[in-house]
Design a protein around this motif. Structure first.
Motif, PDB file in Angstrom:
ATOM      1  N   UNK A 188     -21.897  79.041  54.214  1.00  0.00           N
ATOM      2  CA  UNK A 188     -21.136  80.242  54.567  1.00  0.00           C
ATOM      3  C   UNK A 188     -19.773  79.761  55.047  1.00  0.00           C
ATOM      4  N   UNK A 206     -17.258  84.504  54.139  1.00  0.00           N
ATOM      5  CA  UNK A 206     -17.276  85.137  55.459  1.00  0.00           C
ATOM      6  C   UNK A 206     -15.917  85.729  55.799  1.00  0.00           C
ATOM      7  N   UNK A 207     -15.933  86.723  56.663  1.00  0.00           N
ATOM      8  CA  UNK A 207     -14.680  87.225  57.223  1.00  0.00           C
ATOM      9  C   UNK A 207     -14.175  86.189  58.227  1.00  0.00           C
ATOM     10  N   UNK A 210     -17.643  89.147  54.245  1.00  0.00           N
ATOM     11  CA  UNK A 210     -18.297  89.955  55.278  1.00  0.00           C
ATOM     12  C   UNK A 210     -18.504  89.130  56.545  1.00  0.00           C
ATOM     13  N   UNK A 217     -20.223  87.129  59.459  1.00  0.00           N
ATOM     14  CA  UNK A 217     -21.347  86.206  59.334  1.00  0.00           C
ATOM     15  C   UNK A 217     -22.653  86.799  59.849  1.00  0.00           C
ATOM     16  N   UNK A 218     -22.583  87.558  60.948  1.00  0.00           N
ATOM     17  CA  UNK A 218     -23.839  88.124  61.465  1.00  0.00           C
ATOM     18  C   UNK A 218     -24.478  89.043  60.435  1.00  0.00           C
ATOM     19  N   UNK A 219     -23.639  89.706  59.635  1.00  0.00           N
ATOM     20  CA  UNK A 219     -24.174  90.576  58.583  1.00  0.00           C
ATOM     21  C   UNK A 219     -24.816  89.734  57.474  1.00  0.00           C
ATOM     22  N   UNK A 220     -24.100  88.692  57.061  1.00  0.00           N
ATOM     23  CA  UNK A 220     -24.601  87.832  55.986  1.00  0.00           C
ATOM     24  C   UNK A 220     -25.950  87.223  56.387  1.00  0.00           C
ATOM     25  N   UNK A 221     -25.996  86.653  57.596  1.00  0.00           N
ATOM     26  CA  UNK A 221     -27.212  85.986  58.053  1.00  0.00           C
ATOM     27  C   UNK A 221     -28.358  86.995  58.178  1.00  0.00           C
ATOM     28  N   UNK A 256      -8.502  82.034  50.039  1.00  0.00           N
ATOM     29  CA  UNK A 256      -9.708  82.577  50.691  1.00  0.00           C
ATOM     30  C   UNK A 256     -10.787  82.928  49.670  1.00  0.00           C
ATOM     31  N   UNK A 263     -23.346  90.304  45.941  1.00  0.00           N
ATOM     32  CA  UNK A 263     -24.043  89.960  47.185  1.00  0.00           C
ATOM     33  C   UNK A 263     -25.549  89.916  46.962  1.00  0.00           C
ATOM     34  N   UNK A 282     -21.918  85.885  67.542  1.00  0.00           N
ATOM     35  CA  UNK A 282     -22.854  86.678  66.753  1.00  0.00           C
ATOM     36  C   UNK A 282     -23.275  85.908  65.508  1.00  0.00           C
ATOM     37  N   UNK A 342     -27.269  84.757  65.294  1.00  0.00           N
ATOM     38  CA  UNK A 342     -28.142  85.214  64.220  1.00  0.00           C
ATOM     39  C   UNK A 342     -28.687  84.018  63.427  1.00  0.00           C
TER      40      UNK A 342
END
Ligand code: SF4
Ligand code: SF4
Lengths: 537, 364
Positions: free
Chosen positions: A282, A299-300, A330, A332-336, B289, B306, B340, B344
């Motif tokens: 990521x 990741x964002x 997106x 990272x917390x969302x991806x994970x 990016x 995704x 976060x 996670x």
């Protein structure tokens, strides 16, 4: 951080950053602070302007050393000898704080015995600092009303990193320089949220809030929270995991780290990642590490993500999204969370960073009194044990988390590799002000690129001549693990016989050279010392 | 010494424009007056610096003193009678402002992207309707055209000799990279040997830029976005580089990041930044990016949705665990991403595999 956790019970900076302006004697060791933590360094400059004495121990005449009242130019990797000798002098001169010893420490008699052999003259033979200067430094710190110790990776990135830290801790405990403003032992954390990564439990031995995974009570607590029973067995450190890649570890998830460039022994590292059956990265750029992956998840970045960073003084602060991430990137917390759900896990239905952070607070004793709402103000320093608690800017007042402060008796050991006929020169590595880590960020910004457009190896002007090198021309730098070609810069910052380079440029992967050994307790790599050979390219 | 006197006692009160007001120990008349309105302004004052009393704009009248005094360098004393709003003072401020403005290039609009304090003179000129046009002026932007560093524009035609840059570099940054050279009309801000900043002791922290009240020192990275359309907005955040954790504002125009500015009330930095935090933000919206998930197909990384990428990622870990055991899956969390992220990730390892096979990058 393991060194302090064992002796004090808490492995973090003891005093707030604002305290850097308050000591009357400041002892900085193994920290190139004006380059690695520039804004913190401005506070030291202010303390000096107010009359504080600055003592700097560093092999190189770094900018901080040039400002110092006393510079102790020790040979790389000999900190235990220097610090032991300083403790010896403090004891000999009767500068120990007897009341503090009696009330707040244990193990002093053993240390006192141990220190007998650490005479300044003996230490001079090992670390190369004149005995008289060792005495001056020891007496200054020993007499200080408020003596403060600051260090960074120059202390920990050695095979004896824990011994180094505990030697510093001994100095602090024997003089009672702790638990008061302007004192303490202060490891400055490098990356913006490296403190936070530990706080939240991204560690093989700790759940969030530094709760040991080996304690069945914690296992139960997290079973109640998450509905699964986590092994009581500690995990591997990253260093071991890479070592066992292809043998014991076959799948890896790497987040935001350019392992191949930043880690020691880069050749080994690349082979290790190559031997995995499954690698998921990521990141925000296609780094050298991401190029090896089976799946890369975008990741964002900073500026696009809501969240929390905890700084080196244990202060959680809010970061905020100012713009939207590019394309499909997106948080990272969302991806994970999406990945966890696909692996069949429950408890990952987060809708915001706030929900994740609040869950962390509910499970961590150090964050228990915090919340997403409160952290917006950034006024608390952890531990914040319960709601309404003002936070704890100053640690170790009256008592240490482990009760009494523990004296340890570190022995001096040579670095994992020492110079010899084939590799007669010491290479030490570090960071440069304008750049950060592997330059994935700073290398894509005009300012830092203007200031430091390329990597160089700094060689003392006298050595440049003696070794047949030419200023501005390339040289081959070789260690037992590999070689790189890098431009020579004549510079008297390093002493003769020692050369310096950073690991910021992937074009000059200095970490193919390093990695001679690891601290046996923390598995921290010996990045600071590596014998090399240098010759014209 | 009135340090222990409780507020309200006569010994820490004075008369300000006819009203009795309390002051704090060590407070200057400028700070006191500022707490009670906006009559008094200054161009050489910065809260973090020792007051200098150079610009004379902050003059006030104190009963018993023949001439107005600089309020920034005059401490409040019990019983003083201070006037800040007399017609004489207003005339003095108007003439002074007109004079200062007249020495500046005519008609030069100072983009607020130049720096935090860059609008101070412009605001004052607006307030006193000074336009300085009577005097004509120098051409903007030509004073140190040779200093081509991409971070700090040195546009000394706007310099009013408040010395805030020199003072902040010395008092706050501790670098003493710049100083005051020459005398009288030839007074100018310079580095040692009159050279380029890059050849001086300057570390490009940008503090001089942020305290300059006229935009004579300006943020070149931000100024590149002078023409970028959109309203300028600021979002409070924390620097993404080192562990000091400096507070800053991210400046944006629409969806474009156009600059960074230090937060004066940041607990870790109190208004300071270093070269990285101040000037090294362009990587965020760099064309390199990653904008799409990638999966390896026939040896190549190719773009994927995704759903496809996440399925592949999960499938691979499931297979590894089935073939080699739960411990065979390992995760490394980032020391740069927010909590976060790392939280996670450790939870994923512990919940999905029940192991502690997780670490962060602090060991390297
Ligand atoms: S950028 Fe910083 S170091 Fe350079 S002149 Fe300005 S205040 Fe001084
Ligand atoms: S501005 Fe500089 S000192 Fe402050 S957090 Fe960023 S990198 Fe560290």
């Amino acid at each position: 951080m393991a060194g302090l956790a064992a002796t004090l019970g808490r492995g973090a900076m003891s005093n707030p950053l604002a305290d850097m302006e308050k000591p009357d004697v400041i002892f900085c060791i193994g920290t190139n602070m004006t380059e690695t933590h520039p804004v913190a360094a401005t506070r030291l400059k202010k303390a000096q302007a107010r009359g504080a004495t600055l003592i700097v121990a560093d092999p190189r005449r770094i900018p901080l050393a040039r400002r110092a009242d006393l510079h102790l130019p020790l040979r790389v990797g000999t900190d235990v000898a220097l610090l032991g000798a300083m403790a010896h002098v403090i004891e000999r001169e009767g500068l120990v704080d007897e009341t503090f010893l009696a009330e707040r420490t244990e193990g002093w008699e053993r240390l006192r015995e141990h220190l007998r052999a650490f005479t300044p003259e003996w230490a001079e033979g090992i670390c190369g600092v004149e005995a008289a200067d060792i005495e001056r430094a020891a007496i200054a710190y020993g007499r200080a009303e408020r003596g403060a110790i600051y260090y960074t990776l120059g202390i920990t990135e050695h095979i004896c990193g824990v011994d180094n830290v505990q030697s510093l801790c001994n100095l602090m405990l024997m003089t009672g320089n702790v638990g008061r403003p302007g004192t303490g032992i202060n490891p400055m954390r490098g990356q913006n949220n490296i403190q936070g990564a530990g706080d939240v439990g991204a560690l093989p031995n700790h759940f969030p809030g530094f709760q040991p995974v080996t304690d069945p009570a914690n296992q139960e607590k997290f079973e109640r929270a998450w509905g699964v029973r986590v092994d009581l067995q500690k995990g591997m450190t990253k260093v071991r995991a890479l070592e066992r890649a292809g043998e014991k570890v076959f799948g890896m998830l790497i987040c935001g780290e350019n392992t191949v460039v930043s880690d020691p022994d880069a050749g080994h590292c690349r082979r290790a990642l190559g031997s995995l059956e499954h690698l998921v990265v990521i990141d925000i750029f296609l780094t050298e590490t991401a190029e090896l992956a089976d799946v890369v998840l975008p990741a964002s970045a900073w500026g696009e993500t809501d969240g929390v960073f905890t700084n080196t003084e244990r202060r959680p602060q809010r970061v905020r999204a100012a713009v939207a991430p590019p394309g499909e990137a997106r948080a990272e917390w969302w991806i994970v969370s999406q990945l966890a759900k696909r692996l069949g896990a429950g408890g990952f239905d987060y809708e915001s960073a706030a929900q994740v952070f609040d869950e962390l607070c509910s499970l961590s004793p150090t964050y228990h009194g915090l919340s997403w709402e409160l952290v917006a103000e950034g006024r608390h320093q952890w531990p914040v044990p319960e709601a309404g608690h003002p936070g704890t800017p100053l640690l170790h007042i009256g008592e240490f988390p482990r009760g009494r402060g523990l004296f340890t008796t570190p022995e001096y050991r040579d670095p994992a590799e020492v110079t010899d006929e084939d590799y007669p020169v010491w290479l030490t590595t570090g960071r440069r002000l304008a750049h950060y880590h592997t330059r994935t960020m700073s290398g894509r910004s005009a300012g830092p690129e203007f200031l430091v457009p390329e990597e160089v190896v700094e060689v003392h002007p006298a050595d440049v001549a003696a070794w047949g090198l030419t200023d501005g021309e390339p040289a081959i730098l070789a260690s037992r693990r590999g070689s790189v070609v890098v431009k020579v810069a004549a510079d008297d910052t390093s002493p003769r016989g020692t050369v310096f380079s950073s690991f910021s440029f992937s074009e000059v992967p200095v970490n193919v050279l390093t990695g001679s050994g690891y601290d046996p307790i923390t598995d921290t790599a010996e990045l600071k010392v590596c014998p090399v050979r240098i010759e014209p390219a | 010494m009135t340090g222990t006197t409780p507020t309200g006692a006569a010994s820490n009160r004075l008369t300000l424009d006819g009203e009795t007001v309390a002051f704090e120990e060590g407070e200057s008349l400028f700070e006191l007056a500022r707490r009670h309105g906006d009559a008094v302004s200054s161009l050489c004052f910065d809260d973090r610096l020792e007051p200098l009393g150079a610009c004379r704009l902050c003059a006030v009248e104190v009963e018993g003193q023949a001439r107005p005094v600089a309020s920034c360098t005059t401490l409040a004393h019990a019983g003083m009678v201070v006037r800040t709003r007399t017609a004489d003072l207003e005339r003095h401020r108007r003439i002074l402002t007109d004079l200062i403005v007249s020495e500046n290039p005519t008609g030069a609009a100072i983009d607020s992207l130049r720096g935090s304090a860059s609008q101070e003179l412009a605001q004052l000129a607006g307030r006193y309707e000074a336009d300085g046009r009577r005097f004509g002026g120098a051409r903007s932007g030509a004073s140190r055209a040779d200093d081509a560093n991409p971070m700090i524009l040195r546009d000394y035609d706007h310099c009013i000799s408040c010395y805030r840059c020199v003072r902040i570099c010395s008092e706050q940054q501790g670098d003493d990279a710049i100083s005051v050279g020459g005398r009288g009309f030839r007074t100018r801000i310079t580095t040692e040997f009159d050279g380029l900043l890059a050849d001086s002791a300057c570390t490009f922290c940008g503090q001089c830029v942020q305290t300059c009240p006229t935009g004579a020192l300006a943020d070149r990275r931000a100024l590149e976005h002078a023409e970028t359309p959109g309203e300028l907005a600021a979002t409070r955040s924390i620097c993404p580089y080192c562990g000091v954790g400096c507070s800053l504002d991210i400046l944006t125009k629409g969806e474009r990041i156009v600059g960074v500015r230090p937060a004066p009330d940041g607990p870790a930095n109190e208004g300071a930044l270093c070269v990285k935090g101040q000037f090294a933000w362009e990587w965020v919206q760099h064309p390199d990016r990653l904008t799409n998930p990638l999966v390896r197909k026939d040896g190549e990384l190719v773009e994927a949705s995704w759903d496809e990428a996440l399925d592949r990622a999960a499938e691979g870990f499931r297979e590894v665990a089935a073939a080699h055991g739960r411990e065979a899956v390992y995760a490394v969390a980032s020391g740069r991403a927010p909590h976060e992220s790392a939280y996670t990730i450790q939870k994923l390892v512990r919940v999905c595999f029940q192991t502690n096979q997780i670490d962060n990058c602090s060991r390297s």
